[in-house]
Design a protein around this motif. Structure first.
Motif, PDB file in Angstrom:
ATOM      1  N   ARG A 167      18.527  61.010  73.248  1.00 59.73           N
ATOM      2  CA  ARG A 167      19.955  60.938  72.954  1.00 59.73           C
ATOM      3  C   ARG A 167      20.755  61.352  74.181  1.00 59.73           C
ATOM      4  O   ARG A 167      20.589  62.462  74.700  1.00 59.73           O
ATOM      5  N   PRO A 168      21.657  60.510  74.687  1.00 54.66           N
ATOM      6  CA  PRO A 168      22.461  60.881  75.854  1.00 54.66           C
ATOM      7  C   PRO A 168      23.462  61.982  75.498  1.00 54.66           C
ATOM      8  O   PRO A 168      23.886  62.124  74.354  1.00 54.66           O
ATOM      9  N   THR A 169      23.825  62.748  76.489  1.00 55.68           N
ATOM     10  CA  THR A 169      24.842  63.768  76.285  1.00 55.68           C
ATOM     11  C   THR A 169      26.229  63.127  76.218  1.00 55.68           C
ATOM     12  O   THR A 169      26.424  61.969  76.604  1.00 55.68           O
ATOM     13  N   PHE A 170      27.169  63.893  75.730  1.00 54.96           N
ATOM     14  CA  PHE A 170      28.541  63.399  75.638  1.00 54.96           C
ATOM     15  C   PHE A 170      29.103  63.085  77.014  1.00 54.96           C
ATOM     16  O   PHE A 170      29.860  62.121  77.188  1.00 54.96           O
ATOM     17  N   PHE A 171      28.735  63.884  78.009  1.00 54.11           N
ATOM     18  CA  PHE A 171      29.273  63.678  79.350  1.00 54.11           C
ATOM     19  C   PHE A 171      28.705  62.411  79.988  1.00 54.11           C
ATOM     20  O   PHE A 171      29.399  61.735  80.754  1.00 54.11           O
ATOM     21  N   GLU A 200      26.323  51.738  81.944  1.00 51.63           N
ATOM     22  CA  GLU A 200      25.243  52.478  81.273  1.00 51.63           C
ATOM     23  C   GLU A 200      23.947  52.392  82.056  1.00 51.63           C
ATOM     24  O   GLU A 200      23.166  53.345  82.079  1.00 51.63           O
ATOM     25  N   SER A 201      23.701  51.256  82.691  1.00 48.98           N
ATOM     26  CA  SER A 201      22.468  51.112  83.471  1.00 48.98           C
ATOM     27  C   SER A 201      22.446  52.047  84.666  1.00 48.98           C
ATOM     28  O   SER A 201      21.374  52.450  85.135  1.00 48.98           O
ATOM     29  N   LEU A 202      23.626  52.422  85.192  1.00 45.06           N
ATOM     30  CA  LEU A 202      23.675  53.351  86.322  1.00 45.06           C
ATOM     31  C   LEU A 202      23.213  54.747  85.930  1.00 45.06           C
ATOM     32  O   LEU A 202      22.723  55.501  86.766  1.00 45.06           O
ATOM     33  N   TYR A 203      23.388  55.101  84.675  1.00 40.47           N
ATOM     34  CA  TYR A 203      22.996  56.424  84.194  1.00 40.47           C
ATOM     35  C   TYR A 203      21.654  56.396  83.467  1.00 40.47           C
ATOM     36  O   TYR A 203      21.324  57.338  82.751  1.00 40.47           O
ATOM     37  N   GLY A 204      20.889  55.336  83.622  1.00 42.26           N
ATOM     38  CA  GLY A 204      19.575  55.266  83.009  1.00 42.26           C
ATOM     39  C   GLY A 204      19.619  55.162  81.502  1.00 42.26           C
ATOM     40  O   GLY A 204      18.743  55.697  80.826  1.00 42.26           O
ATOM     41  N   LEU A 205      20.619  54.466  80.960  1.00 34.12           N
ATOM     42  CA  LEU A 205      20.773  54.327  79.513  1.00 34.12           C
ATOM     43  C   LEU A 205      20.446  52.900  79.094  1.00 34.12           C
ATOM     44  O   LEU A 205      20.584  51.954  79.879  1.00 34.12           O
ATOM     45  N   ARG A 206      20.052  52.745  77.856  1.00 33.84           N
ATOM     46  CA  ARG A 206      19.728  51.457  77.294  1.00 33.84           C
ATOM     47  C   ARG A 206      20.312  51.332  75.895  1.00 33.84           C
ATOM     48  O   ARG A 206      20.425  52.321  75.172  1.00 33.84           O
ATOM     49  N   ALA A 262      30.704  59.616  78.308  1.00 35.16           N
ATOM     50  CA  ALA A 262      32.085  59.594  78.787  1.00 35.16           C
ATOM     51  C   ALA A 262      32.161  59.060  80.219  1.00 35.16           C
ATOM     52  O   ALA A 262      33.061  58.285  80.561  1.00 35.16           O
ATOM     53  N   ALA A 263      31.215  59.475  81.062  1.00 33.44           N
ATOM     54  CA  ALA A 263      31.213  58.987  82.445  1.00 33.44           C
ATOM     55  C   ALA A 263      30.949  57.494  82.500  1.00 33.44           C
ATOM     56  O   ALA A 263      31.572  56.765  83.286  1.00 33.44           O
ATOM     57  N   ALA A 264      30.023  57.015  81.650  1.00 31.15           N
ATOM     58  CA  ALA A 264      29.740  55.581  81.625  1.00 31.15           C
ATOM     59  C   ALA A 264      30.938  54.787  81.124  1.00 31.15           C
ATOM     60  O   ALA A 264      31.190  53.668  81.577  1.00 31.15           O
ATOM     61  N   GLN A 265      31.698  55.346  80.198  1.00 31.62           N
ATOM     62  CA  GLN A 265      32.861  54.645  79.661  1.00 31.62           C
ATOM     63  C   GLN A 265      34.017  54.619  80.657  1.00 31.62           C
ATOM     64  O   GLN A 265      34.787  53.649  80.698  1.00 31.62           O
ATOM     65  N   GLN A 266      34.176  55.638  81.468  1.00 27.32           N
ATOM     66  CA  GLN A 266      35.294  55.715  82.406  1.00 27.32           C
ATOM     67  C   GLN A 266      35.016  55.022  83.731  1.00 27.32           C
ATOM     68  O   GLN A 266      35.933  54.833  84.530  1.00 27.32           O
ATOM     69  N   LEU A 267      33.773  54.640  83.970  1.00 28.52           N
ATOM     70  CA  LEU A 267      33.431  54.023  85.250  1.00 28.52           C
ATOM     71  C   LEU A 267      34.145  52.697  85.486  1.00 28.52           C
ATOM     72  O   LEU A 267      34.636  52.452  86.598  1.00 28.52           O
ATOM     73  N   MET A 291      19.260  52.484  90.993  1.00 30.71           N
ATOM     74  CA  MET A 291      20.123  53.631  91.329  1.00 30.71           C
ATOM     75  C   MET A 291      20.565  54.288  90.034  1.00 30.71           C
ATOM     76  O   MET A 291      21.383  53.750  89.294  1.00 30.71           O
ATOM     77  N   LEU A 292      20.002  55.432  89.720  1.00 31.01           N
ATOM     78  CA  LEU A 292      20.268  56.085  88.451  1.00 31.01           C
ATOM     79  C   LEU A 292      20.862  57.461  88.699  1.00 31.01           C
ATOM     80  O   LEU A 292      20.526  58.144  89.664  1.00 31.01           O
ATOM     81  N   PHE A 293      21.743  57.884  87.800  1.00 30.55           N
ATOM     82  CA  PHE A 293      22.374  59.204  87.869  1.00 30.55           C
ATOM     83  C   PHE A 293      22.018  59.933  86.582  1.00 30.55           C
ATOM     84  O   PHE A 293      22.668  59.743  85.558  1.00 30.55           O
ATOM     85  N   GLN A 294      20.989  60.730  86.597  1.00 31.75           N
ATOM     86  CA  GLN A 294      20.591  61.472  85.422  1.00 31.75           C
ATOM     87  C   GLN A 294      21.405  62.758  85.346  1.00 31.75           C
ATOM     88  O   GLN A 294      21.405  63.570  86.265  1.00 31.75           O
ATOM     89  N   VAL A 295      22.110  62.943  84.232  1.00 32.93           N
ATOM     90  CA  VAL A 295      22.946  64.122  84.059  1.00 32.93           C
ATOM     91  C   VAL A 295      22.162  65.253  83.423  1.00 32.93           C
ATOM     92  O   VAL A 295      22.488  66.415  83.593  1.00 32.93           O
ATOM     93  N   GLY A 296      21.130  64.956  82.698  1.00 33.81           N
ATOM     94  CA  GLY A 296      20.339  65.999  82.051  1.00 33.81           C
ATOM     95  C   GLY A 296      20.338  65.830  80.562  1.00 33.81           C
ATOM     96  O   GLY A 296      20.791  64.846  80.000  1.00 33.81           O
ATOM     97  N   GLY A 297      19.814  66.844  79.873  1.00 37.01           N
ATOM     98  CA  GLY A 297      19.738  66.775  78.424  1.00 37.01           C
ATOM     99  C   GLY A 297      18.314  66.573  77.975  1.00 37.01           C
ATOM    100  O   GLY A 297      17.415  66.211  78.738  1.00 37.01           O
ATOM    101  N   GLN A 298      18.080  66.781  76.711  1.00 34.07           N
ATOM    102  CA  GLN A 298      16.755  66.694  76.134  1.00 34.07           C
ATOM    103  C   GLN A 298      16.691  65.495  75.204  1.00 34.07           C
ATOM    104  O   GLN A 298      17.661  65.146  74.541  1.00 34.07           O
ATOM    105  N   GLY A 299      15.482  64.866  75.138  1.00 29.94           N
ATOM    106  CA  GLY A 299      15.292  63.771  74.215  1.00 29.94           C
ATOM    107  C   GLY A 299      15.895  62.474  74.719  1.00 29.94           C
ATOM    108  O   GLY A 299      16.315  62.337  75.861  1.00 29.94           O
TER     109      GLY A 299
END
Length: 393
Positions: free
Chosen positions: A11-15, A77-83, A18-23, A1-9
């Motif tokens: 590097r994750p976006t600031f949002f 972080e895993s919810l947003y597809g980050l590693r 921030a969303a991963a930190q506040q979860l 279950m992933l929530f991709q916010v967008g962005g290029q490359g």
């Protein structure tokens, strides 16, 4: 279950960060609210609320350890597809140009980095939460002491309270040890009350500085913890997601092959492992659903409370009946623009507030000064009840 916010490359976006930190904070609020509602019908659940910090820290310890072991990322972080990737600086020398250039190389996390990541994600927030609760108690005690004065003097005037040395000896050493522990706890609370604001301000200032630098692309580390561990957070590629799935399957197969014992024991252990895997697979979905459910219930009850606490709007009351003309009073002229006293067109129209009738200013001033009443209704009035009108009807 992933929530991709967008962005290029990668590097994750600031949002995303921030969303991963506040979860986790939203997850804790959702769980606390849910347990509080269930505790209304099951009072034994209040014990969980009494140890809320320990309960949530244990839950996050399990989730973060499992997520870092399987996906090299924290639970949120895993919810947003980050590693998480370890940053290694390699120096490449070009003999032709005689220049050296530095480049960053990302690799998987080591075991030490995973353990320290759990410390930064679970242990340090737990101690910070406990320090915050101790600071709040100390602040409340200090405020109560400033309002009502010190109500306890057992440590300073022990002989006076216990009635002398003989009574103190009869109480035994247990009370003395208890008083020492109480004195030590109060001293620790005072130290925490004095130091915690500076620690909290320093942590928040460093966190804000790193987030601002990350937003301005001045650094690749979102927080001080990531910088201390030399770890950067990157987006997971499709190949990495496939590798993660295959790694999970391989680990689970290896755990099933390690089962030892009689056939019935292996069957029981296999059933327990299957249940554990099912819970872990749907834990992310269930917890995120709990967060959204909590937000919906919070909005629902907040709206209901606002409707209940909103003041009731009643229709305006009807105007009072007009004052009656006294029999002995001056009759009103048929033309409303005429003054009842001089029967002429009103000049400088002025009203008497006790009755509301309008006269010429000179006429009504002279009449009220002499008779102390309204000429039409004979109601008592003074010159202070005369009001000048700037628009005559």
């Amino acid at each position: 279950m992933l929530f991709q916010v967008g962005g290029q490359g990668t590097r994750p976006t600031f949002f995303e960060m921030a969303a991963a930190q506040q979860l986790p904070a939203s997850l804790r609020a959702a769980l606390t609210y849910s347990i509080g509602v269930l505790a209304l019908r099951r009072p034994f659940l209040h014990k969980i609320l009494d140890y809320e910090d320990e309960f949530f820290a244990l839950l996050m310890l399990v989730l973060e350890s499992h997520s870092l072991r399987i996906t090299d990322a924290s639970f949120s972080e895993s919810l947003y597809g980050l590693r998480r990737r370890a940053v290694k600086i390699k120096v490449r020398k070009d003999d032709a140009l005689l220049n050296s250039g530095d480049r960053l190389h990302h690799s998987g996390l080591e075991k030490r980095q995973k353990v320290l990541s759990v410390v930064f994600l679970v242990v340090l927030p737990y101690f910070k939460s406990k320090l915050h609760s101790v600071y709040n108690k100390e602040r409340e005690a200090r405020l109560q002491a400033s309002l009502w004065g010190h109500g306890e003097e057992s440590l300073d005037n022990l002989d006076y309270i216990t009635g002398g040395e003989d009574v103190v000896v009869s109480m035994g050493t247990s009370n003395a040890d208890r008083s020492i522990r109480t004195h030590l706890m109060k001293r620790i609370q005072k130290i925490v009350g004095a130091c915690y604001p500076w620690i909290h301000a320093s942590c928040e200032g460093l966190s804000f500085a790193y987030q601002l630098l990350y937003l301005l692309d001045a650094t690749g580390f979102y927080s001080l913890g990531l910088h201390a561990l030399n770890i950067q957070v990157c987006r997971a590629t499709g190949q990495e997601l496939m590798d993660t799935s295959s790694r999970i399957s391989k680990i689970r197969n290896q755990e099933r092959t390690r089962l030892r014992g009689p056939p019935w024991l292996k069957a029981v252990q296999g059933a327990l492992l299957s249940c554990t895997y099912t819970v872990l697979d749907y834990a992310q979905t269930g917890l995120i659903a709990a967060v959204f459910f909590f937000k919906m219930m919070e909005w629902w009850y907040q709206s209901a409370e606002e409707r209940m606490s909103a003041p009731t709007v009643y229709p305006p009351p009807p105007p009072p009946p007009p004052p009656k003309v006294a029999k002995e009073g001056i009759p009103l002229p048929p033309d409303k623009t005429l003054c009842p006293l001089c029967s002429q067109k009103r000049a400088n129209p002025s009203a008497v507030t006790v009755s509301g009738f309008v006269f010429c200013y000179a006429c009504i001033f002279k009449y009220v000064s002499q008779y102390k009443r309204c000429p039409v209704t004979l109601m008592p009035a003074t010159i202070d009840h005369i009001r000048r009108l700037f628009h005559d009807m």
